[in-house]
Design an enzyme around this catalytic site. Structure first.
Site, PDB file in Angstrom:
ATOM      1  NE  ARG A  99      -0.914   5.603   1.371  1.00 20.18           N
ATOM      2  CZ  ARG A  99      -1.070   4.313   1.637  1.00 20.18           C
ATOM      3  NH1 ARG A  99      -1.641   3.519   0.782  1.00 20.18           N
ATOM      4  NH2 ARG A  99      -0.675   3.824   2.796  1.00 20.18           N
ATOM      5  CG  HIS A 144       3.511   1.213   3.501  1.00 21.41           C
ATOM      6  ND1 HIS A 144       2.529   1.784   2.713  1.00 21.41           N
ATOM      7  CD2 HIS A 144       3.535  -0.096   3.159  1.00 21.41           C
ATOM      8  CE1 HIS A 144       1.985   0.863   1.943  1.00 21.41           C
ATOM      9  NE2 HIS A 144       2.580  -0.290   2.185  1.00 21.41           N
ATOM     10  CD  GLU A 189      -2.896  -3.037   3.441  1.00 17.61           C
ATOM     11  OE1 GLU A 189      -2.197  -4.049   3.621  1.00 17.61           O
ATOM     12  OE2 GLU A 189      -3.545  -2.843   2.404  1.00 17.61           O
ATOM     13  CG  ASN A 331      -4.770   0.462   1.627  1.00 20.37           C
ATOM     14  OD1 ASN A 331      -5.041   1.635   1.362  1.00 20.37           O
ATOM     15  ND2 ASN A 331      -3.601   0.096   2.128  1.00 20.37           N
ATOM     16  CE1 TYR A 333      -4.191  -3.854  -4.252  1.00 25.78           C
ATOM     17  CE2 TYR A 333      -4.502  -3.470  -1.906  1.00 25.78           C
ATOM     18  CZ  TYR A 333      -3.841  -3.193  -3.094  1.00 25.78           C
ATOM     19  OH  TYR A 333      -2.849  -2.255  -3.119  1.00 25.78           O
ATOM     20  CD  GLU A 401      -1.940   0.096  -0.686  1.00 26.53           C
ATOM     21  OE1 GLU A 401      -2.076  -1.092  -1.034  1.00 26.53           O
ATOM     22  OE2 GLU A 401      -1.140   0.460   0.198  1.00 26.53           O
TER      23      GLU A 401
HETATM   24  C1  NOJ Z   1      -1.195  -3.436   0.390  1.00 28.76           C
HETATM   25  C2  NOJ Z   1       0.089  -2.847   0.850  1.00 28.76           C
HETATM   26  O1  NOJ Z   1      -0.145  -1.650   1.512  1.00 28.76           O
HETATM   27  C3  NOJ Z   1       1.103  -2.660  -0.272  1.00 28.76           C
HETATM   28  O2  NOJ Z   1       2.327  -2.423   0.313  1.00 28.76           O
HETATM   29  C4  NOJ Z   1       1.095  -3.886  -1.172  1.00 28.76           C
HETATM   30  O3  NOJ Z   1       2.116  -3.847  -2.101  1.00 28.76           O
HETATM   31  C5  NOJ Z   1      -0.252  -3.965  -1.833  1.00 28.76           C
HETATM   32  N1  NOJ Z   1      -1.266  -4.131  -0.822  1.00 28.76           N
HETATM   33  C6  NOJ Z   1      -0.389  -5.119  -2.831  1.00 28.76           C
HETATM   34  O4  NOJ Z   1      -0.273  -6.321  -2.168  1.00 28.76           O
END
Ligand code: NOJ
Length: 508
Positions: A99, A144, A189, A331, A333, A401
């Site tokens: 990607r 992006h 995002e 995405n 985290y 992600e």
């Molecule tokens: C989301 C973003 O899409 C990416 O650009 C970023 O580096 C990562 N999270 C980590 O923060």
């Protein structure tokens, strides 16, 4: 003594019955694995070969104090010149797909399709062809975060004309690359683009237009996405036969207690922070989530605004948006505990934070690695995937992600632990019936981490930013990820032999 025997007996029984928690677990047939990067974060060559200025060029050059180490993406990983080495790393890992994103101003220096920059097109053609040569599917993100500065000067995502600007750009991208690219992501995002870029003073353009700008951006961005989707669907899909979707940033917000107030607060946090963008596309009713519309309308009235600060969609727009994504691009985290909290400082009113009215916290033991934005809560990932299944009739999900930052170093046991446990949570979610089709590790290699500059390292490969060669070296996590891909299974006990170089397996 007796107790010891009982414990041993229970363990043996568990092993015989194959209790899966820490044993080897298989990924389903056809499940895809990849890694991700983004143009501004890796390409460098910020003004080479006709590329024009974007909002990150402008911000890093004029406000270096805004970036933790005052750095920028002028050179970054230099992938504009080193893309062949990048593809070699992907072959070492054995990726199914890669990607990456396209820089709008590298393809259209005037922002518009009046002139297509041949050098920019060549760069992406070369990258795509190099990927395909080794059977790695390209997954192309159109946007992006690196908006042409010229469009920002005209309001950027707050100008409704951006729907047309983005649609024109999208048509150029499909025409140039759609013969070979079968996975397109329109926008990466939305929440970060609108809330961090327009609502607060964080990501570019860092406008700090609280309580107004982020909502104008949200409406236009969703319509721009939908238009780009419909153009693909109507003009390109029948010949190109690809997939097109959007990637949301969605974290999990868990109630801090069982009180009604906290249950509602966590629900609102999930609705505001990610369902703001997913509800209009995947829900039965469409539109922004009802709780969000209600809260912002009530606050706006209290504050003396003649109408809600959250713009309305027309009936036609609601229908235009619904169903415009082939996958749910996710995405993910972190997770947070959420409680109700209405006390926002007066100078922060109106604002998104005030509209939402919650407080959040995480536990100290969730801190793993270097980044403040990544918290180690694998169970939150499973809950989020289940919520998506339940709220939206189990759409096919693509994890676009997931990853964690460290302060650098080859022995990244933190990252290995993070990936193992998050992949374990993903397998749990599959057992729950969630329809997850693929997984993308962020990131292939260390890169420019936005306002954190180069202080946070997300890479499976470490990059030496002090060297003009931007040397890339595999971390322990690269070896571990490679083994997951090779075996198509998750073995929590696999220990790679780091004394042996990572090599390209036959067939890659
Ligand atoms: C989301 C973003 O899409 C990416 O650009 C970023 O580096 C990562 N999270 C980590 O923060």
């Amino acid at each position: 003594m007796v107790l010891r025997w009982i414990v041993l007996f229970v363990c043996v029984c568990a092993a015989v019955r194959g209790i899966p928690r820490h044993s080897v677990r298989k990924f389903p047939e056809g499940f895809l694995f990849g890694t991700a990067t983004a143009s501004y974060q890796i390409e460098g060559a910020w003004n080479a070969d006709g590329k024009s200025e974007n909002i990150w060029d402008r911000m890093t050059h004029t406000r270096p104090d805004h970036i933790k180490d005052s750095s920028n993406g002028d050179i970054a990983d230099n992938s504009y010149y080193l893309y062949k080495r990048d593809v070699q790393m992907m072959r070492e890992l054995g990726l199914d797909f890669y990607r990456f994103s396209v820089s709008w101003t590298r393809i259209l220096p005037s922002s518009f399709p009046d002139r297509i920059n041949e050098a920019g097109v060549n760069y992406y053609n070369n990258l795509i062809d190099e990927l395909l040569k080794y059977n790695i599917q390209p997954m192309l993100t159109l946007y992006h975060w690196d908006l042409p500065q010229k469009l920002q000067d005209m309001g950027g995502w707050t100008n409704p004309e951006i729907v047309t600007w983005f649609a024109d750009y999208a048509r150029v991208i499909y025409t140039l690359f759609g013969d070979r690219v079968k996975y397109f992501i329109t926008i990466n995002e939305p929440y970060q683009i609108c809330n961090s870029g327009y609502g607060i003073d964080s990501l570019a353009p860092a406008l700090n237009s609280k309580g107004i700008g982020e909502y104008m951006c949200a409406k236009n961005l969703l319509l721009a996405h939908a238009k780009a989707y419909r153009i693909y669907d109507e003009e390109f899909r029948s010949t190109q036969k690809g997939n097109i979707f959007i990637s949301f940033s969605a974290q999990w917000y868990e109630p801090a207690s069982d009180s009604v107030a906290d249950l509602e607060a966590a629900h609102d946090a999930n609705q505001f922070n990610w369902a703001q963008y997913t509800w209009p596309i995947y829900s039965e009713t469409g539109d922004f989530p009802p709780e969000m519309r209600k809260r912002i309308a009530a606050k706006s009235a209290e504050q003396g605004f003649p109408r809600s600060r959250l713009p309305e969609f027309t009936h036609e727009e609601i229908e235009f948006l619904r169903g415009t994504s082939d996958f749910f691009g996710l995405n993910h985290y972190s997770s947070y505990y959420i409680h109700r909290n209405g006390s926002i400082p007066v100078h922060e009113v109106p604002s998104y934070a005030d509209d939402l009215g919650v407080g959040s916290y995480s536990l100290p033991e969730w801190q793993l690695g270097a980044s403040n934005i990544t918290k180690y809560v694998p169970w939150g990932f499973r809950k989020l995937l289940n919520r998506i299944k339940d709220d939206y009739k189990n759409p096919p999900v693509f994890i676009t992600e997931n990853g964690v930052a460290t302060h650098g170093g080859i022995m990244d046991d933190d990252r290995v632990q993070y990936y193992r446990e998050y992949l374990g949570a993903l397998l749990d979610a599959l057992d729950d019936g969630c329809d997850v089709r693929g997984y993308t590790a962020w990131s292939l290699m260390d890169n420019f981490e936005w306002t954190s500059g180069y202080t946070e390292s997300f890479g499976l490969y470490e990059v030496n930013f002090d060297s003009i060669y931007r040397t890339r070296s595999p971390r322990k996590s690269a070896y571990v990820y490679k083994e997951v891909l090779r075996s198509r299974q998750l073995d929590h006990h696999y220990e790679p032999d780091l004394t042996r170089p990572i090599t390209i397996d036959p067939g890659h």
